[in-house]
Design an enzyme around this catalytic site. Structure first.
Site, PDB file in Angstrom:
ATOM      1  N   LYS A 102       0.868  -1.177   0.000  1.00  0.00           N
ATOM      2  CA  LYS A 102       0.000   0.000   0.000  1.00  0.00           C
ATOM      3  C   LYS A 102       0.904   1.226   0.000  1.00  0.00           C
ATOM      4  O   LYS A 102       1.660   1.463   0.949  1.00  0.00           O
ATOM      5  CB  LYS A 102      -0.915   0.020   1.217  1.00  0.00           C
ATOM      6  CG  LYS A 102      -1.834   1.234   1.221  1.00  0.00           C
ATOM      7  CD  LYS A 102      -2.386   1.501   2.603  1.00  0.00           C
ATOM      8  CE  LYS A 102      -2.922   2.939   2.639  1.00  0.00           C
ATOM      9  NZ  LYS A 102      -3.226   3.371   4.011  1.00  0.00           N
ATOM     10  N   GLY A 163      -7.205   9.776  10.170  1.00  0.00           N
ATOM     11  CA  GLY A 163      -7.382   9.892  11.608  1.00  0.00           C
ATOM     12  C   GLY A 163      -8.342  10.966  12.058  1.00  0.00           C
ATOM     13  O   GLY A 163      -8.533  11.181  13.263  1.00  0.00           O
ATOM     14  N   ALA A 189      -9.186   6.249   4.858  1.00  0.00           N
ATOM     15  CA  ALA A 189      -9.017   7.413   5.731  1.00  0.00           C
ATOM     16  C   ALA A 189     -10.300   8.211   5.887  1.00  0.00           C
ATOM     17  O   ALA A 189     -11.063   8.395   4.936  1.00  0.00           O
ATOM     18  CB  ALA A 189      -7.910   8.347   5.239  1.00  0.00           C
ATOM     19  N   GLY A 190     -10.528   8.675   7.122  1.00  0.00           N
ATOM     20  CA  GLY A 190     -11.649   9.551   7.431  1.00  0.00           C
ATOM     21  C   GLY A 190     -12.805   8.905   8.153  1.00  0.00           C
ATOM     22  O   GLY A 190     -13.627   9.594   8.743  1.00  0.00           O
ATOM     23  N   ASN A 211      -8.299   2.326  10.467  1.00  0.00           N
ATOM     24  CA  ASN A 211      -7.478   1.978  11.625  1.00  0.00           C
ATOM     25  C   ASN A 211      -7.951   2.752  12.859  1.00  0.00           C
ATOM     26  O   ASN A 211      -8.463   2.188  13.809  1.00  0.00           O
ATOM     27  CB  ASN A 211      -6.019   2.269  11.328  1.00  0.00           C
ATOM     28  CG  ASN A 211      -5.070   1.778  12.423  1.00  0.00           C
ATOM     29  OD1 ASN A 211      -3.856   1.843  12.264  1.00  0.00           O
ATOM     30  ND2 ASN A 211      -5.566   1.280  13.537  1.00  0.00           N
ATOM     31  N   THR A 212      -7.809   4.084  12.809  1.00  0.00           N
ATOM     32  CA  THR A 212      -8.094   4.918  13.975  1.00  0.00           C
ATOM     33  C   THR A 212      -9.518   4.722  14.493  1.00  0.00           C
ATOM     34  O   THR A 212      -9.744   4.683  15.705  1.00  0.00           O
ATOM     35  CB  THR A 212      -7.869   6.398  13.630  1.00  0.00           C
ATOM     36  OG1 THR A 212      -6.534   6.564  13.145  1.00  0.00           O
ATOM     37  CG2 THR A 212      -8.060   7.277  14.848  1.00  0.00           C
TER      38      THR A 212
END
Length: 264
Positions: A102, A163, A189-190, A211-212
């Site tokens: 990635k 994040g 993301a987001g 992830n976050t």
């Protein structure tokens, strides 16, 4: 209606959720969250998480079995094409020659937005070197198409800043990317909560990476389970086909032939 499976690098996946492995309180929590998510692919920041490069530290691979999960090394923390290319080569060495990566090349530490010039440069070289590149990018449909034409096997537009938990801020652009793409599109993301993941899937995306949203929630194991269901629900809704949006209401039951309808 039977759904087709997600195919990445000639491998079929039942789950359309990809999860990261950073920010958990320890590797045991990482393991439990990964299991609760039912993911089949986990992404690892080579510059931040040990998968064998440090023989004196615990390895993530002792908790996340590489024979069960596809390990997707990423170039998080890289700000130049050269650093990203070097990191991908390091990952390939650690993972016995595996070439699936990635790619992300960041522009600055505040926004964590992609540096598109450096991303294009790195993607071009990595593809030439035989890497199978899944690439993090902006929500620009033209950039997404160019990365596809360069040979990236998966394009990963952001929903919002990494994040941030802001959710999908760019539904029009992402749906346009999906419409024009011939490779899998995975929002990266987001995402902040389960409904964000559902929205991404309802737009027609092939998957969601996060992830976050899981690791930094109050209960990562429970959130991982929620995200699994959210992705599945969004995919089913996309396949079912939503009703068109209309400016005014319409009755949910027919009125023709109803004896109570006033004919006057």
């Amino acid at each position: 209606m039977k759904d087709k499976l997600l195919v990445i690098n000639n491998k079929q996946y039942t789950s359309r959720l990809i999860v990261g492995t950073g920010k958990y309180k320890d590797l045991q929590e990482t393991k439990l969250a990964v299991e609760a998510s039912s993911t089949e692919m986990v992404t690892v920041a080579i510059r931040r998480v040990n998968i064998g490069q440090d023989k004196n530290e615990k390895s993530l691979l002792d908790y996340v079995d590489p024979t069960k999960y596809t390990i997707l090394p990423n170039t998080a923390g890289c700000y130049t094409a050269e650093d990203a290319i070097r990191t991908c080569n390091l990952a390939s060495e650690i993972l016995n020659g595996e070439k699936l990566v990635k790619l992300e090349v960041l522009g600055d530490k505040k926004t964590l937005y992609p540096n598109i010039a450096e991303t294009l440069k790195a993607a071009n070289q990595l593809v030439k070197d035989g890497f199978k590149v899944m690439v993090y990018t902006t929500d620009d449909p033209l950039v997404a198409k160019e990365l596809e034409l360069q040979g990236c096997i998966c394009v990963m537009p952001l929903g919002a800043a990494i994040g941030s938990g802001m959710g999908i801020q760019n539904t029009y652009n992402i749906s346009t990317i999906v419409e024009n793409s011939e490779v899998p599109i995975i929002v990266d993301a987001g995402v902040g909560t389960a409904s964000d993941a559902t929205i991404a899937m309802e737009l027609g995306c092939d998957g969601v990476l996060m992830n976050t949203a899981i690791a930094c929630s109050s209960n990562p194991i429970l959130m991982a389970s929620a995200m699994k269901k959210a992705v599945e629900s969004g995919r089913e809704a996309f396949l079912a086909g939503r009703i068109p949006k209309k400016k005014y209401g319409s009755p949910s039951s027919p009125v023709e032939g109803n004896i109570f309808v006033d004919k006057e």
